[in-house]
Each structure stands twice: as structure tokens, then as C-alpha cells.
Scaffold this active site. Structure first.
Site, PDB file in Angstrom:
ATOM      1  N   HIS A  18       0.890  -0.863   0.005  1.00 22.58           N
ATOM      2  CA  HIS A  18      -0.078  -0.078  -0.029  1.00 22.58           C
ATOM      3  C   HIS A  18       0.762   1.125  -0.180  1.00 22.58           C
ATOM      4  O   HIS A  18       2.199   1.282  -0.369  1.00 22.58           O
ATOM      5  CB  HIS A  18      -0.993  -0.055   1.171  1.00 22.58           C
ATOM      6  CG  HIS A  18      -0.225  -0.206   2.621  1.00 22.58           C
ATOM      7  ND1 HIS A  18       0.327   0.691   2.963  1.00 22.58           N
ATOM      8  CD2 HIS A  18      -0.460  -1.220   3.610  1.00 22.58           C
ATOM      9  CE1 HIS A  18       0.862   0.221   4.309  1.00 22.58           C
ATOM     10  NE2 HIS A  18       0.296  -0.802   4.581  1.00 22.58           N
ATOM     11  N   HIS A  21       4.183   1.247   2.287  1.00 20.99           N
ATOM     12  CA  HIS A  21       5.254   0.566   1.838  1.00 20.99           C
ATOM     13  C   HIS A  21       5.960   1.257   0.405  1.00 20.99           C
ATOM     14  O   HIS A  21       7.093   1.523   0.312  1.00 20.99           O
ATOM     15  CB  HIS A  21       4.796  -0.910   1.209  1.00 20.99           C
ATOM     16  CG  HIS A  21       4.052  -1.557   2.251  1.00 20.99           C
ATOM     17  ND1 HIS A  21       2.608  -2.043   2.040  1.00 20.99           N
ATOM     18  CD2 HIS A  21       4.376  -2.270   3.480  1.00 20.99           C
ATOM     19  CE1 HIS A  21       2.200  -2.792   3.217  1.00 20.99           C
ATOM     20  NE2 HIS A  21       3.516  -2.893   4.038  1.00 20.99           N
ATOM     21  N   CYS A 126       2.087  -6.427  22.696  1.00 21.36           N
ATOM     22  CA  CYS A 126       1.360  -5.917  21.579  1.00 21.36           C
ATOM     23  C   CYS A 126       1.421  -7.100  20.216  1.00 21.36           C
ATOM     24  O   CYS A 126       2.563  -7.238  19.958  1.00 21.36           O
ATOM     25  CB  CYS A 126       1.397  -4.693  21.059  1.00 21.36           C
ATOM     26  SG  CYS A 126       0.589  -4.179  19.895  1.00 21.36           S
ATOM     27  N   CYS A 129       2.575  -5.132  17.123  1.00 19.72           N
ATOM     28  CA  CYS A 129       4.070  -4.857  17.119  1.00 19.72           C
ATOM     29  C   CYS A 129       5.039  -5.891  17.089  1.00 19.72           C
ATOM     30  O   CYS A 129       6.105  -5.698  17.011  1.00 19.72           O
ATOM     31  CB  CYS A 129       4.195  -3.578  18.189  1.00 19.72           C
ATOM     32  SG  CYS A 129       3.470  -2.250  18.340  1.00 19.72           S
ATOM     33  N   CYS A 143      -1.987   0.312  22.859  1.00 18.31           N
ATOM     34  CA  CYS A 143      -0.847   0.501  21.881  1.00 18.31           C
ATOM     35  C   CYS A 143      -1.261   1.581  20.951  1.00 18.31           C
ATOM     36  O   CYS A 143      -2.165   1.735  20.239  1.00 18.31           O
ATOM     37  CB  CYS A 143      -0.531  -0.426  20.997  1.00 18.31           C
ATOM     38  SG  CYS A 143       0.433  -0.370  19.660  1.00 18.31           S
ATOM     39  N   HIS A 146      -1.632   0.450  17.076  1.00 18.14           N
ATOM     40  CA  HIS A 146      -2.544  -0.224  16.731  1.00 18.14           C
ATOM     41  C   HIS A 146      -3.957   0.043  17.420  1.00 18.14           C
ATOM     42  O   HIS A 146      -4.960  -0.636  17.146  1.00 18.14           O
ATOM     43  CB  HIS A 146      -2.133  -1.832  17.014  1.00 18.14           C
ATOM     44  CG  HIS A 146      -0.789  -2.281  15.984  1.00 18.14           C
ATOM     45  ND1 HIS A 146       0.155  -2.072  16.466  1.00 18.14           N
ATOM     46  CD2 HIS A 146      -0.906  -2.651  14.751  1.00 18.14           C
ATOM     47  CE1 HIS A 146       1.081  -2.386  15.475  1.00 18.14           C
ATOM     48  NE2 HIS A 146       0.203  -2.779  14.457  1.00 18.14           N
ATOM     49  N   LYS A 296      -3.160   7.593  10.101  1.00 15.89           N
ATOM     50  CA  LYS A 296      -2.465   6.958   9.373  1.00 15.89           C
ATOM     51  C   LYS A 296      -2.867   5.896   8.599  1.00 15.89           C
ATOM     52  O   LYS A 296      -3.836   5.191   8.743  1.00 15.89           O
ATOM     53  CB  LYS A 296      -1.080   6.347  10.502  1.00 15.89           C
ATOM     54  CG  LYS A 296      -0.208   5.380   9.653  1.00 15.89           C
ATOM     55  CD  LYS A 296       0.586   4.504  10.714  1.00 15.89           C
ATOM     56  CE  LYS A 296       1.525   3.409   9.926  1.00 15.89           C
ATOM     57  NZ  LYS A 296       2.089   2.387  10.874  1.00 15.89           N
ATOM     58  N   LYS A 299      -3.785  -0.981   6.686  1.00 19.93           N
ATOM     59  CA  LYS A 299      -4.976  -1.917   6.179  1.00 19.93           C
ATOM     60  C   LYS A 299      -5.925  -1.966   7.525  1.00 19.93           C
ATOM     61  O   LYS A 299      -7.188  -2.068   7.170  1.00 19.93           O
ATOM     62  CB  LYS A 299      -4.255  -3.389   5.966  1.00 19.93           C
ATOM     63  CG  LYS A 299      -5.471  -4.064   5.520  1.00 19.93           C
ATOM     64  CD  LYS A 299      -4.849  -5.655   5.327  1.00 19.93           C
ATOM     65  CE  LYS A 299      -5.811  -6.690   5.027  1.00 19.93           C
ATOM     66  NZ  LYS A 299      -4.972  -8.033   4.981  1.00 19.93           N
TER      67      LYS A 299
END
Length: 516
Positions: A18, A21, A126, A129, A143, A146, A296, A299
Site C-alpha cells: 500500500h 510501503h 502487543c 507490534c 498501543c 494499533h 495513518k 490496512k
């Protein structure tokens, strides 16, 4: 000739490629191309991180083995980067046998040195992570990345004596101020190193909880912590080419990462390298997040932008340009459909595209594509040359400083100057008087030189566009950045240029609510 080795993170295969990356890989590809243009020996490593909790869970959800899942997803990354035109020298999978052997060799070495011990530990874990978090890292008990509460886990594991090497890392970063850049990330890493709360690093997971990983060479009941595995990929990419290759390239290592993985790269990795008796990386280069609204892109949040979708609709170079131009490196940036359309239409379709189209069209219309002689320079000619002389000085410097948006600003100032030059010199008006045709020919000759200079400086930013412009000019692409502008050197009288084409069609504004 210098060496330059740039790496992206090896991407975790719990998601397909995505925007996050892609941005990192675009920057890595840009830097690798830039150094090749400077005459350096340049190599780029990327790949996929295939072990750990999240992969085991994703494979179970898909009803396949973790290896089968990895074998399906990893090629998607490789094929996507190839389709994007990235010049990748090494694509590493953490399931590669050579990589797994090197991880076990590193573990043996660190264990033999007495830097690994066995102990019981309890902490907040987590899964996203794949690491234990401290209370200070949590945001409202969750976290921060996430947005899920960590799980309290107590178990026996192996630990790396990370604390033993913290002072050495601090000393290195203090002696090499540019080892982590931009500077505010260096300050963040040093604050963590000096804080005294790091302790040692848990580097194993018991097989009874997680079996999908590289087995510890000294205890078959445990697998390696995913970060101790993944980071070593930067070494294994070079080691597979032989020790001489590794010795030549490793001192020139530049790790390009997003800020969310600063701690593993800025703390875990340099302490591991010191324990292995290896020199530290040359530079850790950290960028910010791409945001969609206030969030951010990820997905899990359902707001991803896929690179091949963007390429199919708008072309890869338009996507590259927006990413490099819109983000001030090291800071966060916002992706929006309106901003993308506005930037591409204004800078690529109007400015660059029109410059190429108008110049080549007039060259064909008035001289059937045949280059005419230059004349003594006028003030307008000198102004155009000066704009490109500045671009030749500043664009490489700013690229090397990682200020890609400013480098492109400088280049586009020169492109703007070339468009203004057309308006001021008015070759389309002069051509009505046959006595003025020599001046028209000289004006167009200067504009062809401007296009040559533009294509040369675009070769690491927009490689497809650069190649197209050189093809339209009917000259060989410049593979090396010349030391000076070299104006007047590229088009002998009588040289013929090609017919004009549309480089960047204007994008129609999307309907309200429609996404790019």
C-alpha cells in the site's frame, strides 16, 4: 567511485503493498538511482518479513500453513515493485534458507560471547507490534499504533544483554551526528538510550505459544523473536554475494524506515551489531506517516492506497512525483484526492507537459524537427541558462540532503522559467516573419537544451518521463550526471527531434465522494 547501500524495511506480509510501503520504496529507488547517476556503485535491498504471531494468525484464518501463506503473499511484493519499475538488487525473504542460516549463526555467536541468558519475564505484549511495551508507551492503556490494549504475558524466555551495549551506541551517535536523520529522530533515539529504562531484549518465543519462526540453535523449544530475525536481513542480502561484497557495501549502509519502527532500528539493531562485532550502519533515515484525514494509512484502518491502482489510472511517474513533492521528508503528510489531482495537473500536465509539447511542436512546425544554429545570447537566453545552472547546482545537493520536495521546487522553477521564456521571446509570433526564422531556430535550440537538462535532472525522480523526453529529443539518455550543465553541447545543427506527444494528460476532477 563510492559505494552506496540503501535498504527498505523488509515488509511484513500481513498486508499487501500500500501507500506506506510504496513511499519508502519510492524514496529508496530515488536515492539508489541518484547515486548511480553520480557514478557511485549503488545497491537497493528490500524484501518480506514472514515470521511471527501475525503471520501465523493470518495463515490460520486463511486455512493454510504459514509457509504456504508466505509463499502466496511475498511474490505480490516482488511483482508489485517490479511493475512499479523499482530497480531492486536484492529481494530477501526471511524464509530464505541462507537468511535463516545467518540468523542462527548470529545467535550462536552472541550466545557464545555470553550475551544471551535465560529468565522469566512478565510484560505487556502487543501482537500488532510483536513486542513488549512499557507503560509509558501506552496511550489510554492501548498501543498507540494499533489502538488495542496489550496482553499481559508471563513466560520463560531468552534475553539479549542489550543494556551492555547501550553506552557504545550512545557514544557512536554522539560522535556521528548524522547517523540518525532527520535530527529530531536522533534526539528521540538518544533520549530513549539515555533514559535508563530499556533493560535487556527478549529474543525468543516458546514454541508452545508460537512455532512459526527460526529455531534457536541452542534450544529447540524456542523460536527467534521476529525483530532479531528481520533486522539481520540487511546483512544476509549482502552476505549471499560473498564476504568481499559484504565488506565493500556494509560500511555504506543507509536504512530507510518509517518512524513507527524507529526503536527497533535505532536501539535493537545497533546493539545487536556491536554484540556481533560489526560496524554500525552509515545512516538511519527516518520518514513520517502518510495520513488520510487525521489517521495513518493502514490496512487495519481501511484507508489504503494501492500502488498498482494508482499506476493503472495515472501512471507511475505521476504517483512518484506527488509522493516526493508533497511530503517534506521526516514530517507527516496528508494524501488527498484533490491535492493529487491539483498537483499533477498543475506541475506535470501544465508546466512540464506543455513545455515539452510546445517546444517539439514548434520545432516540427517551423523546421520539420531539424535543429537550427544558435546565435549570440540575448538577456532572455542568459536568464534561461542561469535558471538551469542553478538547478544543476541545487537539485543534486538537495537530493543528497533528502529534501526531495525542495529539489523538485528548484527544478520546477527552471521549468517555469522555460515556459516564461517562450512567452517573452514569442517564437510563434516571430515565425510569421521569414527574416526572423534564424532567431526562432535559436530560441528553439535553447528550449531543446532546457528539455535535455530537465530530463537529466528527472532521471532519479521520474525515470519513465526522463527516458521519454530523451527519446523525443532523439538522443541517448544521460546515465551519469555531468559535472556542469553543458549547455550548447547536445544538439548539433541538423539533428532531428521527434513529433510531440502528451506526457501527462490532464486528470478530470473526480466526482464528489469519488476516490482516486
Amino acid at each position: 567511485m563510492a559505494n552506496f547501500y540503501v535498504t527498505t524495511p523488509i515488509y511484513y506480509i500481513n498486508a499487501e503493498p500500500h501507500l506506506g510501503h510504496t513511499y519508502t520504496t519510492v524514496v529508496a529507488d530515488t536515492l539508489a538511482r541518484f547515486h548511480r547517476a553520480r557514478g557511485d556503485h549503488s545497491e537497493l535491498t528490500t524484501g518480506t518479513d514472514e515470521h511471527g504471531d501475525k503471520i501465523a494468525a493470518a495463515a490460520a484464518a486463511a486455512g493454510v500453513s504459514p509457509q504456504a501463506y508466505a509463499d502466496r503473499i511475498s511474490p505480490i511484493f516482488r511483482d508489485t515493485w517490479s511493475a512499479c519499475g523499482f530497480q531492486v538488487d536484492h529481494f530477501i525473504r526471511t524464509t530464505d534458507p541462507a537468511h535463516q542460516r545467518l540468523v542462527q549463526e548470529c545467535l550462536r555467536r552472541v550466545h557464545a560471547n555470553g550475551d544471551i541468558y535465560f529468565s522469566r519475564y512478565g510484560g505487556l505484549y502487543c501482537t500488532g507490534c510483536e513486542r513488549f511495551l512499557t507503560e509509558k508507551e501506552l496511550l489510554d492503556g492501548k498501543c498507540p499504533d494499533h489502538r488495542t490494549p496489550p496482553t499481559l504475558i508471563e513466560e520463560e524466555n531468552y534475553f539479549f544483554k542489550m543494556s551492555k551495549y547501550v553506552d557504545g551506541v550512545i557514544a557512536h551517535f554522539e560522535a556521528h551526528p548524522d547517523a540518525v536523520t532527520p535530527p529530531h529522530y536522533r534526539n528521540e533515539v538518544l533520549a530513549l538510550l539515555r533514559g535508563g529504562a530499556l533493560g535487556d531484549l527478549c529474543i525468543s518465543r516458546p514454541k508452545q505459544r508460537l512455532s512459526w519462526g527460526i529455531e534457536l540453535p541452542f534450544d529447540r523449544n524456542y523460536v527467534t523473536y521476529v525483530w532479531f530475525d528481520a533486522l539481520i536481513s540487511y546483512l544476509s542480502a549482502l552476505k549471499v554475494e560473498g564476504e568481499a561484497h559484504f565488506d565493500a557495501l556494509w560500511p555504506a549502509a543507509h536504512h530507510l524506515i518509517g518512524k513507527d519502527i524507529l526503536k527497533p532500528h535505532g536501539i535493537f539493531w545497533p546493539t545487536m551489531l556491536l554484540a556481533l562485532g560489526l560496524p554500525l550502519f552509515r545512516q538511519l533515515v527516518v520518514h513520517g506517516y502518510w495520513l488520510h484525514g487525521d489517521s495513518k494509512m493502514s490496512k487495519s484502518l481501511g484507508n489504503v492506497i494501492r500502488p498498482l491502482d494508482m499506476k493503472a489510472r495515472f501512471g507511475m511517474d505521476a504517483f512518484r512525483y506527488f509522493l516526493l513533492r508533497e511530503m517534506a521528508f521526516g514530517q507527516d503528510a496528508v494524501f488527498s484526492e484533490d491535492a493529487f489531482v491539483t498537483r499533477v495537473n498543475a506541475d506535470l500536465a501544465n508546466n512540464l507537459g506543455n513545455l515539452v509539447s510546445r517546444t517539439l511542436s514548434m520545432q516540427q512546425r517551423y523546421f520539420s524537427g531539424t535543429v537550427q544554429p544558435l546565435q549570440p545570447r540575448t538577456a532572455e537566453d542568459a536568464g534561461l541558462v542561469a535558471a538551469y545552472e542553478e538547478a544543476f547546482r541545487e537539485v543534486p545537493r538537495l537530493t543528497g540532503d533528502l529534501t526531495f520536495h525542495r529539489a523538485l521546487e528548484v527544478l520546477w522553477r527552471a521549468i517555469d522559467q522555460a515556459n516564461k521564456y517562450i512567452v517573452v521571446t514569442a517564437p510563434f509570433t516571430l515565425a510569421k516573419d521569414t527574416a526572423q526564422l534564424p532567431r526562432v531556430g535559436a530560441i528553439l535550440h535553447h528550449l531543446l537544451e532546457a528539455l535535455h537538462a530537465t530530463a537529466t535532472l528527472l532521471c532519479w525522480f521520474l525515470p519513465e518521463t526522463s527516458t521519454k523526453i530523451f527519446s523525443l529529443l532523439n538522443v541517448e539518455p544521460s546515465t551519469l550526471l555531468p559535472p556542469t550543465l553543458g549547455w550548447d553541447d547536445h544538439f548539433p545543427v541538423g539533428h532531428r527531434t521527434a513529433q510531440s506527444v502528451v506526457l501527462f494528460p490532464r486528470i478530470e476532477t473526480p466526482r464528489a465522494g469519488a476516490g482516486v
